[in-house]
Write a protein that holds these residues in place. Structure first.
Motif, PDB file in Angstrom:
ATOM      1  N   PRO A  45     -43.021   3.317 -37.631  1.00 27.86           N
ATOM      2  CA  PRO A  45     -42.021   4.472 -38.283  1.00 27.86           C
ATOM      3  C   PRO A  45     -42.689   5.433 -39.386  1.00 27.86           C
ATOM      4  O   PRO A  45     -41.917   6.301 -40.059  1.00 27.86           O
ATOM      5  N   GLY A  46     -44.102   5.312 -39.458  1.00 29.17           N
ATOM      6  CA  GLY A  46     -44.716   6.591 -40.088  1.00 29.17           C
ATOM      7  C   GLY A  46     -44.279   7.268 -39.012  1.00 29.17           C
ATOM      8  O   GLY A  46     -44.884   8.717 -40.240  1.00 29.17           O
ATOM      9  N   GLU A  47     -43.748   8.259 -38.191  1.00 27.23           N
ATOM     10  CA  GLU A  47     -43.934   9.099 -37.611  1.00 27.23           C
ATOM     11  C   GLU A  47     -42.216   9.147 -36.834  1.00 27.23           C
ATOM     12  O   GLU A  47     -42.391   9.962 -36.348  1.00 27.23           O
ATOM     13  N   ARG A  48     -41.577   8.332 -36.994  1.00 25.58           N
ATOM     14  CA  ARG A  48     -40.369   9.372 -37.161  1.00 25.58           C
ATOM     15  C   ARG A  48     -39.971  10.038 -38.349  1.00 25.58           C
ATOM     16  O   ARG A  48     -40.370  10.155 -38.823  1.00 25.58           O
ATOM     17  N   ARG A  49     -39.241  10.878 -37.835  1.00 27.70           N
ATOM     18  CA  ARG A  49     -38.344  11.616 -38.540  1.00 27.70           C
ATOM     19  C   ARG A  49     -39.484  13.091 -38.932  1.00 27.70           C
ATOM     20  O   ARG A  49     -39.003  13.239 -40.294  1.00 27.70           O
ATOM     21  N   ARG A  50     -40.197  13.095 -38.082  1.00 24.58           N
ATOM     22  CA  ARG A  50     -41.024  14.286 -38.564  1.00 24.58           C
ATOM     23  C   ARG A  50     -41.099  15.223 -38.907  1.00 24.58           C
ATOM     24  O   ARG A  50     -41.919  16.366 -39.044  1.00 24.58           O
ATOM     25  N   ARG A  51     -39.419  15.829 -37.432  1.00 25.57           N
ATOM     26  CA  ARG A  51     -39.286  17.325 -37.454  1.00 25.57           C
ATOM     27  C   ARG A  51     -37.643  17.245 -38.597  1.00 25.57           C
ATOM     28  O   ARG A  51     -36.808  16.388 -38.955  1.00 25.57           O
ATOM     29  N   THR A  52     -37.993  18.474 -39.324  1.00 26.50           N
ATOM     30  CA  THR A  52     -37.338  19.050 -40.589  1.00 26.50           C
ATOM     31  C   THR A  52     -36.217  20.261 -39.258  1.00 26.50           C
ATOM     32  O   THR A  52     -37.039  20.610 -38.824  1.00 26.50           O
ATOM     33  N   ASP A  53     -35.633  20.698 -40.480  1.00 24.74           N
ATOM     34  CA  ASP A  53     -34.758  21.837 -39.472  1.00 24.74           C
ATOM     35  C   ASP A  53     -35.219  22.680 -39.885  1.00 24.74           C
ATOM     36  O   ASP A  53     -36.091  23.163 -40.529  1.00 24.74           O
ATOM     37  N   PRO A  54     -34.456  23.938 -39.107  1.00 23.77           N
ATOM     38  CA  PRO A  54     -35.576  25.017 -39.041  1.00 23.77           C
ATOM     39  C   PRO A  54     -35.489  26.424 -39.985  1.00 23.77           C
ATOM     40  O   PRO A  54     -36.325  27.209 -40.385  1.00 23.77           O
ATOM     41  N   ALA A  55     -34.333  26.564 -40.308  1.00 25.86           N
ATOM     42  CA  ALA A  55     -34.361  26.501 -41.632  1.00 25.86           C
ATOM     43  C   ALA A  55     -35.219  26.463 -42.942  1.00 25.86           C
ATOM     44  O   ALA A  55     -35.953  27.431 -43.611  1.00 25.86           O
ATOM     45  N   ARG A  56     -35.660  25.058 -43.103  1.00 25.00           N
ATOM     46  CA  ARG A  56     -36.779  24.974 -44.668  1.00 25.00           C
ATOM     47  C   ARG A  56     -37.854  25.204 -43.173  1.00 25.00           C
ATOM     48  O   ARG A  56     -38.630  25.287 -44.068  1.00 25.00           O
ATOM     49  N   THR A  57     -37.917  25.180 -42.072  1.00 25.40           N
ATOM     50  CA  THR A  57     -38.887  24.907 -41.141  1.00 25.40           C
ATOM     51  C   THR A  57     -39.590  27.142 -41.536  1.00 25.40           C
ATOM     52  O   THR A  57     -40.307  27.056 -41.814  1.00 25.40           O
ATOM     53  N   ALA A  58     -38.259  27.481 -41.131  1.00 27.34           N
ATOM     54  CA  ALA A  58     -38.466  29.195 -41.407  1.00 27.34           C
ATOM     55  C   ALA A  58     -38.859  29.507 -43.001  1.00 27.34           C
ATOM     56  O   ALA A  58     -40.262  29.945 -43.525  1.00 27.34           O
ATOM     57  N   ALA A  59     -38.512  29.305 -43.685  1.00 23.61           N
ATOM     58  CA  ALA A  59     -39.131  29.304 -45.366  1.00 23.61           C
ATOM     59  C   ALA A  59     -40.689  29.242 -45.734  1.00 23.61           C
ATOM     60  O   ALA A  59     -41.191  29.094 -45.830  1.00 23.61           O
ATOM     61  N   TYR A  60     -40.834  27.877 -45.345  1.00 26.71           N
ATOM     62  CA  TYR A  60     -42.429  27.120 -45.388  1.00 26.71           C
ATOM     63  C   TYR A  60     -43.280  27.986 -44.914  1.00 26.71           C
ATOM     64  O   TYR A  60     -44.234  28.480 -44.970  1.00 26.71           O
ATOM     65  N   ASP A  61     -43.068  28.436 -43.457  1.00 28.47           N
ATOM     66  CA  ASP A  61     -43.356  29.908 -42.945  1.00 28.47           C
ATOM     67  C   ASP A  61     -43.622  31.498 -43.267  1.00 28.47           C
ATOM     68  O   ASP A  61     -44.910  32.057 -43.408  1.00 28.47           O
ATOM     69  N   VAL A  62     -42.711  31.809 -44.150  1.00 29.64           N
ATOM     70  CA  VAL A  62     -42.327  32.750 -45.146  1.00 29.64           C
ATOM     71  C   VAL A  62     -43.652  32.680 -45.932  1.00 29.64           C
ATOM     72  O   VAL A  62     -44.750  33.106 -46.563  1.00 29.64           O
ATOM     73  N   LEU A  63     -43.230  31.377 -47.030  1.00 29.82           N
ATOM     74  CA  LEU A  63     -44.487  30.718 -48.287  1.00 29.82           C
ATOM     75  C   LEU A  63     -45.928  30.346 -47.625  1.00 29.82           C
ATOM     76  O   LEU A  63     -47.065  31.737 -48.044  1.00 29.82           O
TER      77      LEU A  63
END
Length: 522
Positions: A45-63
Motif C-alpha cells: 500500500p505504501g508503494e501505490r500512487r507513487r507517480r504524479t502528473d508531468p506538470a507537477r513534476t516539471a514545476a518541482y524540477d524547476v524549483l
C-alpha cells in the motif's frame, strides 16, 4: 415480508443477490472479485500512487534548479516543457504552479512554519519545495483540496521517498484546514509591525518592502500604494513583444499571428508594443524567431524610445549601448538608428552575454551595428572620450522592478548587494558621460526603483562634475507614447528629481523602470 428476503443485522431487509457477493467470512466483495476478474497489485500500500502528473513534476524540477543551481525560472521552464512535450493546459498549469510558488514563497513559508513541528531550515530542501508546491495548490490555485494533497503526496513519494511523503500528507492537511483569508488574518495579527505583516502576507522580504515604500514616496507617489505594488509583483505579467521599426511591420506581425493562431493586442503605451493574449507562445511567430521582433517589457521599450527621441544639439550619427546584454534594448536602438542613418556600438562585459547581443541584432541591416564590443564599460569613456551622440546606460541593478518576471530574485537579493552595485552604477554613468560628446545625451536606466540605485547615483555623479545636467525625461517619454495616451508619472517634486521617470507595475502594467536623461554641457 416476501419469502426471498430476510432481515440484516441493522434491521433492514437483506437481499439474496447481495449475499452472493459475500465471501466465506461474510465480507462484501466487489462484482469483479466475485467473478474472479481481479488482479492483485504487486506493490505494498505504501508503494501505490507513487507517480504524479508531468506538470507537477516539471514545476518541482524547476524549483529544484532555482534553489540548487541559482537558475532563473523563466530560463529553465520553457525548454523543460518543450523537452518533455508538455503543452496546452498542462503547460499553463506547470507555469502557474512553478512561478506562483516562487512568488508567494514567503507567505507559504510563514504558513508552513505554523504547521511543521520543527524550523523549516531543518527540513531537506527537496521536502520543503514539495510542501510549497502543495501549499500553493491549496491556497493559491483552483485545485480541489483532495487533489492538491493526494497529488503532492504522490510527488513526494516519487521524488523524496515514502517516509517524507507521510509528513507531507499530514502537513498539507493541516494547511488545508484553514482558508487563505483566515491564514492572512492570522499572519497579519501575529506580525510585530505593519510593514512586517505586509511583507509576510504579500510575500516580499521586509527590507524590499521598506525600500519600495520609500521609493514610492520619493518618486512622487503615496506610500500607501505599497500594498497594490506588492500585489502587482505577485501577478503573472502578460508577454509583450516589441516590433522593431524597419525590421517588422505591424500588419506583417498581425498576419503572422493569424497564421500561427496567436492573438495580439496593441500595447498600452509604446507604439512598438504588442501584447500576446491568452498565453500564446511568442516562438510561434517567424518575426520573433528571426529577431525582427522580440519579447520585451513595454517599460523597457519606452525608456529606449525616449533616449532615441530626446532633443539633441549637433550631429546624431553614432550611438552607444554601454551595458548591452542580453540585447533587447540594443536591438531596438539599432532598428531606430537604421532609420536615421546612425550606427550603434553595443558593449557587454560578459562574453556569453555579448553572444546573446549578437543574436538579438542578427536582423539589423549590415553596417548599422559597428561592432559588438566585449569589454568593461567603465573603461570605454577613457578609451573613446566624446565619441558618441547618444549613450544608454542600462546599469546592472538589484532588479527589484522586475520581480513579476523573476520571482526568485526577491529571495536572492540582500541589502548587502547594494554597496557593490551602486559603486558600479556610479562608475558606469561617469564613463558614459565621458564617452558622450558635448551636447550629447545619456540615458541612465535601471530596472529598479530603489532610491539608492536611481536618484542617489545620479546625484552623486553630478555632484562630482560640472559638465552635465539633468533634463526633462518626462517630456521625452510623453513624446513617444501612443497618440492620445495620457500617462500618470506621479507628482513632480518641483526640483531636479521631478524631471525623472519612474514606471510602476501597479500603475502602468510595466516593470518598474527608472529613467534619468542627462545632457553633456561641455
Amino acid at each position: 415480508m416476501s419469502a426471498d428476503r430476510s432481515t440484516d443485522r441493522r434491521g433492514g431487509d437483506r437481499d439474496p443477490r447481495r449475499d452472493a457477493l459475500r465471501d466465506a467470512k461474510g465480507r462484501q466483495r466487489g462484482a469483479a472479485r466475485s467473478r474472479g476478474d481481479v488482479h492483485r497489485s504487486a506493490q505494498a500500500p505504501g508503494e501505490r500512487r507513487r507517480r504524479t502528473d508531468p506538470a507537477r513534476t516539471a514545476a518541482y524540477d524547476v524549483l529544484r534548479q532555482v534553489d540548487g543551481s541559482d537558475a532563473y525560472a523563466n530560463l529553465v521552464l520553457p525548454p523543460l516543457l518543450r523537452e518533455r512535450r508538455i503543452s496546452g493546459r498542462d503547460a499553463a498549469f506547470a507555469t502557474e504552479l512553478a512561478y506562483g510558488t516562487l512568488r508567494l514563497r514567503g507567505r507559504y513559508d510563514a504558513v508552513l512554519a505554523r504547521c511543521v513541528s520543527r524550523p523549516l531550515d531543518q527540513l531537506d530542501p527537496e521536502v520543503l519545495d514539495v510542501l510549497r508546491l502543495g501549499t500553493h495548490q491549496l491556497l493559491g490555485m483552483r485545485v480541489p483540496s483532495h487533489a492538491a494533497v493526494s497529488e503532492t503526496v504522490a510527488l513526494a513519494r516519487d521524488r523524496v521517498g515514502a517516509g517524507p511523503a507521510q509528513m507531507v500528507n499530514a502537513v498539507l492537511r493541516a494547511v488545508g484546514r484553514t482558508t487563505l483569508d483566515d491564514w492572512l488574518a492570522r499572519l497579519t495579527d501575529e506580525a510585530p509591525d505593519a510593514v512586517t505583516g505586509l511583507a509576510t502576507t504579500r510575500s516580499h522580504p521586509v527590507w524590499i518592502t521598506r525600500a519600495l515604500r520609500e521609493a514610492l514616496a520619493g518618486q512622487g507617489r503615496g506610500p500607501d500604494e505599497i500594498g497594490d505594488l506588492l500585489d502587482a509583483d505577485n501577478s503573472a505579467p502578460r508577454v509583450t513583444l516589441v516590433v522593431r521599426p524597419g525590421l517588422a511591420g505591424s500588419d506583417e506581425l498581425h498576419d503572422e499571428a493569424r497564421d500561427a493562431d496567436v492573438r495580439l493586442e496593441a500595447g498600452r503605451w509604446a507604439p512598438t508594443a504588442r501584447v500576446l493574449a491568452g498565453g500564446s507562445d511568442p516562438a510561434a511567430l517567424p518575426a520573433v524567431a528571426d529577431a525582427r521582433a522580440g519579447v520585451q517589457d513595454e517599460g523597457s521599450q519606452l525608456v529606449t524610445l525616449a533616449l532615441a527621441s530626446a532633443p539633441l544639439e549637433g550631429p546624431d550619427s553614432r550611438w552607444l549601448d554601454l551595458c548591452a546584454g542580453p540585447g533587447g534594448k540594443a536591438a531596438l536602438l539599432a532598428a531606430l538608428a537604421a532609420g536615421r542613418g546612425a550606427t550603434l556600438v553595443a558593449n557587454e562585459v560578459q562574453p556569453h552575454r555579448a553572444r546573446l547581443v549578437e543574436r538579438a541584432l542578427r536582423a539589423v541591416p549590415a553596417g548599422v551595428v559597428e561592432r559588438v564590443r566585449t569589454g568593461d564599460g567603465r573603461e570605454l569613456g577613457a578609451e573613446e572620450p566624446g565619441a558618441y551622440d547618444r549613450v544608454l546606460v542600462d546599469a546592472p541593478c538589484t532588479g527589484l522592478g522586475a520581480l513579476r518576471r523573476r520571482p526568485e530574485s526577491r529571495w536572492r537579493r540582500t541589502p548587502a548587494d547594494l554597496g557593490a552595485l551602486t559603486v558600479l552604477q556610479r562608475e558606469l554613468l561617469a564613463s558614459a558621460l565621458d564617452a558622450v560628446r558635448p551636447g550629447g545625451v545619456v540615458a541612465y536606466v535601471t530596472c529598479s526603483p530603489h532610491l539608492a540605485e536611481t536618484r542617489l547615483v545620479v546625484d552623486d555623479v553630478l555632484r562630482r562634475r560640472d559638465d552635465a545636467e539633468r533634463f526633462d525625461a518626462r517630456a521625452a517619454l510623453r513624446e513617444v507614447l501612443v497618440p492620445g495616451a495620457e500617462i500618470d508619472l506621479g507628482a513632480p517634486d518641483g526640483g531636479a528629481h521631478g524631471l525623472d521617470v519612474q514606471l510602476w507595475p501597479h500603475v502602468h502594467g510595466t516593470d518598474a523602470m527608472h529613467l534619468t536623461l542627462l545632457r553633456r554641457a561641455r
